[in-house]
Scaffold this motif. Structure first.
Motif, PDB file in Angstrom:
ATOM      1  N   ARG A   1       0.824  -1.205   0.000  1.00 54.83           N
ATOM      2  CA  ARG A   1       0.000   0.000   0.000  1.00 54.83           C
ATOM      3  C   ARG A   1       0.863   1.263   0.000  1.00 54.83           C
ATOM      4  N   ARG A   2       1.855   1.285   0.858  1.00 55.17           N
ATOM      5  CA  ARG A   2       2.834   2.365   0.912  1.00 55.17           C
ATOM      6  C   ARG A   2       4.187   1.726   1.227  1.00 55.17           C
ATOM      7  N   LEU A   3       5.270   2.415   0.895  1.00 49.50           N
ATOM      8  CA  LEU A   3       6.605   1.827   1.006  1.00 49.50           C
ATOM      9  C   LEU A   3       7.537   2.785   1.736  1.00 49.50           C
ATOM     10  N   VAL A   4       8.333   2.220   2.652  1.00 48.84           N
ATOM     11  CA  VAL A   4       9.400   2.976   3.313  1.00 48.84           C
ATOM     12  C   VAL A   4      10.682   2.147   3.193  1.00 48.84           C
ATOM     13  N   VAL A   5      11.734   2.744   2.659  1.00 44.70           N
ATOM     14  CA  VAL A   5      13.010   2.048   2.484  1.00 44.70           C
ATOM     15  C   VAL A   5      14.093   2.811   3.240  1.00 44.70           C
ATOM     16  N   LEU A   6      14.857   2.085   4.053  1.00 45.53           N
ATOM     17  CA  LEU A   6      15.932   2.678   4.832  1.00 45.53           C
ATOM     18  C   LEU A   6      17.278   2.084   4.423  1.00 45.53           C
ATOM     19  N   SER A   7      18.241   2.949   4.173  1.00 46.00           N
ATOM     20  CA  SER A   7      19.637   2.549   3.967  1.00 46.00           C
ATOM     21  C   SER A   7      19.832   1.609   2.786  1.00 46.00           C
ATOM     22  N   MET A   8      19.035   1.751   1.749  1.00 45.43           N
ATOM     23  CA  MET A   8      19.193   0.873   0.592  1.00 45.43           C
ATOM     24  C   MET A   8      18.735   1.561  -0.685  1.00 45.43           C
ATOM     25  N   ALA A   9      19.593   1.515  -1.694  1.00 36.06           N
ATOM     26  CA  ALA A   9      19.243   2.015  -3.021  1.00 36.06           C
ATOM     27  C   ALA A   9      18.299   1.044  -3.718  1.00 36.06           C
ATOM     28  N   HIS A  10      17.585   1.549  -4.701  1.00 36.20           N
ATOM     29  CA  HIS A  10      16.825   0.664  -5.574  1.00 36.20           C
ATOM     30  C   HIS A  10      17.800  -0.349  -6.177  1.00 36.20           C
ATOM     31  N   PRO A  11      17.399  -1.626  -6.324  1.00 35.02           N
ATOM     32  CA  PRO A  11      18.334  -2.650  -6.827  1.00 35.02           C
ATOM     33  C   PRO A  11      19.045  -2.293  -8.125  1.00 35.02           C
ATOM     34  N   ARG A  12      18.369  -1.631  -9.035  1.00 38.35           N
ATOM     35  CA  ARG A  12      19.028  -1.276 -10.296  1.00 38.35           C
ATOM     36  C   ARG A  12      20.070  -0.169 -10.092  1.00 38.35           C
ATOM     37  N   LEU A  13      19.790   0.752  -9.178  1.00 36.73           N
ATOM     38  CA  LEU A  13      20.781   1.779  -8.863  1.00 36.73           C
ATOM     39  C   LEU A  13      21.972   1.186  -8.130  1.00 36.73           C
ATOM     40  N   LEU A  14      21.706   0.236  -7.226  1.00 37.98           N
ATOM     41  CA  LEU A  14      22.800  -0.411  -6.511  1.00 37.98           C
ATOM     42  C   LEU A  14      23.702  -1.161  -7.489  1.00 37.98           C
ATOM     43  N   ARG A  15      23.085  -1.832  -8.430  1.00 44.26           N
ATOM     44  CA  ARG A  15      23.854  -2.545  -9.455  1.00 44.26           C
ATOM     45  C   ARG A  15      24.710  -1.572 -10.265  1.00 44.26           C
ATOM     46  N   ALA A  16      24.107  -0.447 -10.663  1.00 39.63           N
ATOM     47  CA  ALA A  16      24.849   0.554 -11.425  1.00 39.63           C
ATOM     48  C   ALA A  16      25.935   1.202 -10.571  1.00 39.63           C
TER      49      ALA A  16
ATOM     50  N   GLY B   1      25.170   8.884  -2.143  1.00 43.66           N
ATOM     51  CA  GLY B   1      25.201   9.203  -3.559  1.00 43.66           C
ATOM     52  C   GLY B   1      24.727   8.066  -4.445  1.00 43.66           C
ATOM     53  N   THR B   2      24.865   6.836  -3.961  1.00 43.66           N
ATOM     54  CA  THR B   2      24.373   5.674  -4.703  1.00 43.66           C
ATOM     55  C   THR B   2      22.861   5.573  -4.595  1.00 43.66           C
ATOM     56  N   ALA B   3      22.343   5.794  -3.395  1.00 44.93           N
ATOM     57  CA  ALA B   3      20.902   5.616  -3.163  1.00 44.93           C
ATOM     58  C   ALA B   3      20.076   6.788  -3.665  1.00 44.93           C
ATOM     59  N   ARG B   4      20.666   7.981  -3.632  1.00 47.40           N
ATOM     60  CA  ARG B   4      19.937   9.168  -4.072  1.00 47.40           C
ATOM     61  C   ARG B   4      19.610   9.037  -5.555  1.00 47.40           C
ATOM     62  N   GLY B   5      18.404   9.272  -5.905  1.00 46.91           N
ATOM     63  CA  GLY B   5      17.986   9.097  -7.293  1.00 46.91           C
ATOM     64  C   GLY B   5      17.140   7.861  -7.510  1.00 46.91           C
ATOM     65  N   SER B   6      16.913   7.066  -6.441  1.00 47.91           N
ATOM     66  CA  SER B   6      16.056   5.879  -6.567  1.00 47.91           C
ATOM     67  C   SER B   6      14.647   6.253  -6.980  1.00 47.91           C
ATOM     68  N   GLY B   7      14.279   7.506  -6.754  1.00 47.47           N
ATOM     69  CA  GLY B   7      12.941   7.959  -7.122  1.00 47.47           C
ATOM     70  C   GLY B   7      12.634   7.854  -8.599  1.00 47.47           C
ATOM     71  N   ARG B   8      13.664   7.703  -9.428  1.00 45.17           N
ATOM     72  CA  ARG B   8      13.404   7.557 -10.868  1.00 45.17           C
ATOM     73  C   ARG B   8      12.640   6.275 -11.165  1.00 45.17           C
TER      74      ARG B   8
ATOM     75  N   SER C   1      12.826  -3.042 -13.553  1.00 44.41           N
ATOM     76  CA  SER C   1      12.609  -1.765 -14.234  1.00 44.41           C
ATOM     77  C   SER C   1      11.150  -1.340 -14.148  1.00 44.41           C
ATOM     78  N   ALA C   2      10.276  -2.234 -13.684  1.00 49.40           N
ATOM     79  CA  ALA C   2       8.867  -1.886 -13.516  1.00 49.40           C
ATOM     80  C   ALA C   2       8.737  -0.778 -12.480  1.00 49.40           C
ATOM     81  N   PRO C   3       7.991   0.285 -12.789  1.00 52.68           N
ATOM     82  CA  PRO C   3       7.894   1.399 -11.846  1.00 52.68           C
ATOM     83  C   PRO C   3       7.123   1.015 -10.582  1.00 52.68           C
ATOM     84  N   VAL C   4       7.593   1.511  -9.457  1.00 53.97           N
ATOM     85  CA  VAL C   4       6.905   1.296  -8.176  1.00 53.97           C
ATOM     86  C   VAL C   4       5.751   2.294  -8.093  1.00 53.97           C
ATOM     87  N   THR C   5       4.556   1.790  -7.926  1.00 50.45           N
ATOM     88  CA  THR C   5       3.384   2.668  -7.889  1.00 50.45           C
ATOM     89  C   THR C   5       3.011   3.090  -6.470  1.00 50.45           C
TER      90      THR C   5
END
Length: 289
Positions: free
Chosen positions: A113-128, A246-253, A225-229
């Motif tokens: 329903r809603r999402l809260v993420v702490l101390s972790m980048a989106h998996p694709r950003l972490l990979r990059a 700097g790795t995690a910032r930008g996960s909002g994309r 790559s599916a967007p989180v709704t």
């Protein structure tokens, strides 16, 4: 209250407090449900049903020989929501639990329903982010964890103390001088020495490392790559030495819904414990929005 629940073919131990809309709290390494000891009563007092499971392989949950990939862990969590009699939940994830939460939101969107993420980048950003030398150095322990059996032996040896070393290296300085930190070291050290718990925790890292160029890992990366709704709040310590801001910032994309990035000044990799009151308030407010 502590009890067990069956989900996705495994038995998961969970701590539960309160009544109301479900908030599912997913821990990271080298932890277990106790990570959320401050958030459980705070959420219950705010009118939520807070549930903190031990992930498969951890704590008092089942420790099967396989199933330590992120899609399976996310399926565990989605199945647990249903096993608890709910259609969806506010999902909160820290560290590895954050990766599970991102995965759950992408692959099981109706459960989140809603999402809260702490101390972790989106998996694709972490990979990059692994292309960055500083981030690779921060995650250098993952390379050592790829070796069979030896990391488990070190985690469980009486004459070695890697859990305390990880906590001291990855946390902000303020928490390390508290009695709460000393208790956390004891708790997590004991949890790592539960039979087969070290194996389970290492298998998550091994899947992450070995799947990078395997078909299952490439397929997972494409699916992510599916967007989180779900409306998403991301909390990150400015002093996190493990997953760099700097790795995690930008996960909002990768978030199509409402998104907020919030930094916690001076906090390291363990915000639920280092900044317990602030994190509890942030989760409560986001869950109630």
């Amino acid at each position: 209250m502590h009890r067990d629940a069956s989900a996705n073919g495994v038995r998961l131990h969970l701590a539960e407090a309160g009544e109301g809309p479900l908030v599912l709290l997913l821990h990271g390494f080298p932890q277990f449900w106790w990570t959320w000891r401050a958030q459980l009563p705070a959420l219950a007092e705010a009118g939520f049903r807070a549930v903190a499971p031990d992930l498969r392989g951890y704590g008092a949950s089942d420790k099967p020989p396989r199933g330590y990939d992120l899609p399976t862990a996310a399926s565990d969590a989605a199945a647990l929501v249903r096993a608890l009699g709910e259609r969806d939940a506010v999902v909160v994830g820290h560290d590895w639990g954050g990766l599970v939460a991102w995965t759950m939101a992408a692959l099981h969107p109706r459960s989140v329903r809603r999402l809260v993420v702490l101390s972790m980048a989106h998996p694709r950003l972490l990979r990059a982010g692994l292309a960055d030398r500083e981030q690779r150095h921060a995650l250098r322990h993952v390379v050592g964890f790829q070796v069979p059996r030896l990391p488990e032996r070190r985690l469980t040896r009486a004459d070695d103390d890697p859990v305390a070393d990880f906590l001291r290296r990855w946390t902000g300085q303020a928490w390390t001088h508290t009695a709460d930190f000393a208790e956390a070291v004891e708790r997590y050290r004991s949890a790592a020495r539960i039979p087969q718990a070290a194996y389970g925790s290492m298998e998550y890292f091994r899947w992450a490392g070995r799947s990078q160029l395997r078909p299952d890992g490439l397929r997972y990366a494409r699916r992510m790559s599916a967007p989180v709704t779900a409306p998403t709040l991301q909390l990150h310590g400015t002093a996190d030495p493990l997953v760099l801001p700097g790795t995690a910032r930008g996960s909002g994309r990768y978030v199509a819904g409402a998104y907020e990035w919030r930094e916690l000044p001076g906090i390291g990799h363990f915000p639920p414990e280092e900044a317990a009151a602030e994190v509890s308030a942030a989760i409560t407010a986001w869950a109630a929005a």
